[in-house]
Design a protein around this motif. Structure first.
Motif, mmCIF file in Angstrom:
data_model
loop_
_atom_site.group_PDB
_atom_site.id
_atom_site.type_symbol
_atom_site.label_atom_id
_atom_site.label_comp_id
_atom_site.label_asym_id
_atom_site.label_seq_id
_atom_site.Cartn_x
_atom_site.Cartn_y
_atom_site.Cartn_z
ATOM 1 N N SER A 142 44.959 93.030 48.738
ATOM 2 C CA SER A 142 45.155 93.241 47.446
ATOM 3 C C SER A 142 43.991 93.785 46.489
ATOM 4 C CB SER A 142 45.986 92.300 46.674
ATOM 5 O OG SER A 142 47.164 91.958 47.511
ATOM 6 N N ASN B 182 54.601 94.164 47.914
ATOM 7 C CA ASN B 182 53.973 92.783 47.934
ATOM 8 C C ASN B 182 54.994 91.823 47.055
ATOM 9 O OD1 ASN B 182 51.956 90.833 48.518
ATOM 10 N ND2 ASN B 182 50.804 91.502 46.692
ATOM 11 N N TYR C 45 42.442 96.007 56.133
ATOM 12 C CA TYR C 45 42.419 94.643 55.395
ATOM 13 C C TYR C 45 41.021 94.535 54.499
ATOM 14 C CZ TYR C 45 42.784 89.801 55.202
ATOM 15 O OH TYR C 45 43.215 88.298 54.441
ATOM 16 N N ILE D 65 47.243 87.614 51.481
ATOM 17 C CA ILE D 65 47.312 89.085 50.889
ATOM 18 C C ILE D 65 46.162 89.103 49.913
ATOM 19 C CG2 ILE D 65 48.774 89.041 48.752
ATOM 20 C CD1 ILE D 65 49.197 91.070 51.947
ATOM 21 N N LEU E 22 47.294 96.843 54.946
ATOM 22 C CA LEU E 22 47.025 95.692 55.847
ATOM 23 C C LEU E 22 46.067 95.916 56.960
ATOM 24 C CD1 LEU E 22 50.398 93.743 55.728
ATOM 25 C CD2 LEU E 22 48.449 93.299 54.406
ATOM 26 N N TYR F 261 51.231 83.266 52.083
ATOM 27 C CA TYR F 261 51.494 84.550 51.989
ATOM 28 C C TYR F 261 50.299 85.110 50.864
ATOM 29 C CZ TYR F 261 52.803 89.188 50.794
ATOM 30 O OH TYR F 261 53.011 90.656 50.634
#
Length: 118
Positions: A61, A30, A11, A57, A8, A53
């Motif tokens: 990812s 995750n 990012y 994400i 994260l 979420y």
């Protein structure tokens, strides 16, 4: 949990390499978070927390996936093979599950040689 947070923090970092452990620990956390948020959503009769979420994400990812491909010596463009039904997903699973190249490649030095988390 540090593996998840490190992804994260990086990012939108698509350059470099990601170890198998970094990638799979991120996938595990995750998945756990997504299941918990989905269960909470079912309890309160809305999936808004889960959807927020998943949207939030998506870029990290994708970035860790591309860095994982880099560790195996492949370009991030290999992600496009996922558009081939069934075969694409299997090929990508084999790629991310395979060991990274031990030598320095065009995407950077071997991440196993960097300081690691305990």
């Amino acid at each position: 949990m540090n593996w998840y947070l490190d992804v994260l923090k990086n990012y939108a970092g698509f350059s470099g390499r990601a170890r198998r452990k970094e990638y799979w620990m991120f996938v595990l956390f995750n998945f756990i978070i997504a299941v918990v948020l989905s269960a909470i959503g079912m309890a309160i009769d809305t999936q808004i927390p889960y959807v927020i979420y998943i949207v939030a994400i998506f870029i990290p990812s994708l970035a860790v996936f591309v860095r994982r491909l880099h560790d195996t010596g492949r370009s991030g463009w290999w992600i496009l093979i996922s558009f081939v039904p069934l075969v694409g997903a299997i090929v990508l699973l084999v790629f991310v599950a395979s060991a990274g190249k031990p030598e320095t490649n065009e995407y950077g030095v071997n991440p196993k040689l960097a300081p690691q988390h305990s």
